[in-house]
Design a protein around this motif. Sequence first.
Motif, PDB file in Angstrom:
ATOM      1  N   THR A   1      30.660  38.532  38.029  1.00 37.49           N
ATOM      2  CA  THR A   1      30.101  38.996  39.297  1.00 37.49           C
ATOM      3  C   THR A   1      28.863  38.189  39.667  1.00 37.49           C
TER       4      THR A   1
ATOM      5  N   GLU B   1      30.623  41.553  50.857  1.00 42.47           N
ATOM      6  CA  GLU B   1      31.289  41.829  49.594  1.00 42.47           C
ATOM      7  C   GLU B   1      32.557  40.981  49.497  1.00 42.47           C
TER       8      GLU B   1
ATOM      9  N   TYR C   1      36.109  40.001  46.890  1.00 48.27           N
ATOM     10  CA  TYR C   1      36.950  40.422  45.767  1.00 48.27           C
ATOM     11  C   TYR C   1      38.066  39.401  45.606  1.00 48.27           C
TER      12      TYR C   1
ATOM     13  N   TYR D   1      41.595  46.415  44.915  1.00 49.15           N
ATOM     14  CA  TYR D   1      41.196  45.320  44.029  1.00 49.15           C
ATOM     15  C   TYR D   1      41.381  45.715  42.571  1.00 49.15           C
TER      16      TYR D   1
ATOM     17  N   ASN E   1      37.517  40.865  51.430  1.00 50.58           N
ATOM     18  CA  ASN E   1      36.067  40.913  51.638  1.00 50.58           C
ATOM     19  C   ASN E   1      35.731  42.083  52.552  1.00 50.58           C
TER      20      ASN E   1
ATOM     21  N   SER F   1      33.797  38.852  41.689  1.00 50.50           N
ATOM     22  CA  SER F   1      33.435  39.790  42.751  1.00 50.50           C
ATOM     23  C   SER F   1      31.920  39.901  42.864  1.00 50.50           C
TER      24      SER F   1
END
Length: 290
Positions: free
Chosen positions: A189, A274, A276, A41, A266, A10
Motif C-alpha cells: 500500500t 483511492e 485498487y 476488490y 479507483n 492499493s
Amino acid sequence: MAELVATLASTHHPFYLRATTMPPEEQIPQAPEWKRKVELYRETLSAAKPDILVMVGSDHFHQIFLDNCPQFLIGKAERYDATFYNEEREFGIPKYVLEGDMDMSRYMHQHLMDQGFDFAFSNELKIDHSIICPIITVRPDNDLPVVPIYTNIFAPPLPSPKRFYDLGRAIRKAIDDYPSDKRVAAIGTGHLSLELGGPRQFMETGPDPEFDRQAIEWLRAGDVEAILANVTHETMAKSGNATHGFLNFILMLGVAGPEQADYVDNLDLFHTMEAYITWYPKAQAEEKAA
C-alpha cells in the motif's frame, strides 16, 4: 517452490473502517460506494486462495524515527502487535495481532541480502495502519500469517523509483525460490497524489488529479518504462508532499512484473484518489480467462 498467486497494490486510507461502519446518517456521501468497491476488490485476493501474505507498507513515524531510519526493513517475529494509540483515537482502528511466518521471513531476508539489498530487520516490530488497512479491507478475518516489509517513503534521502522497482523484482525472486508448496500473495500500500498538513490538504480532489489518472494508466498497462521516465522525487513532491507513497506502487509493479493489471478500480474521495489494482501471474490469468 512457493507460488505467487496474486499481487495487490492499493491506497491505505485510515478512515475507511470508521467511515463505513458509523450510523448511515453520519456517513460521508461516498461511503456506500467506497464499501462496495472495497468488497469487490477483496474478492481478487480471496479468489487466489493464498496461504501467506507478504505485506509492504511504510511506518508513519510510529516505531521508526529519524534517530535510526532504515531504507528497507523486514519483520522476523512469531507475531506482530498492531495499531498505535493515535490510530485508535483518530481513525477508530482496533488493536490487532498478526501471526508471523518466521521461516519465510528468515529465508527472504537472506535471499534479499544475497541479491544486494542490505535489509534491516526487527524481531519486535509493531505494525501500523499501512499494513493494518489492507488487512481490514482485503483480509478482515486476519487468518493468514504475514511477512511484513517496511520501506522508507518519508525521510529523505529516499531510494530512487528504480531501486523500488528493482526491490520488487528481488522480492518476486525470493518468493519464487522459497522452498515450500505455499501459495503466496503480495500486498503493498501507498498513495497517489497526497498532501498531508500542507496548503493542498482536504481539497475537492487529490492535489494532482492529472498525475493520479496517469499513474493508474501506467499501472494498468504495466508500463514501468513510462513510470521510470516520468516519476522522480521532484515530480512527486510537486504532486503533493506525501505523494512519495507512490514508490510502493512501483515496488508492487516490480513484484508483478511489467504486465497489464487484471483488475483496476479507483474512487475519487474528495482529498485523495483511492486506487485498487491486482495482477495475477500470467499463467494463472490465462487459466482464469479459459
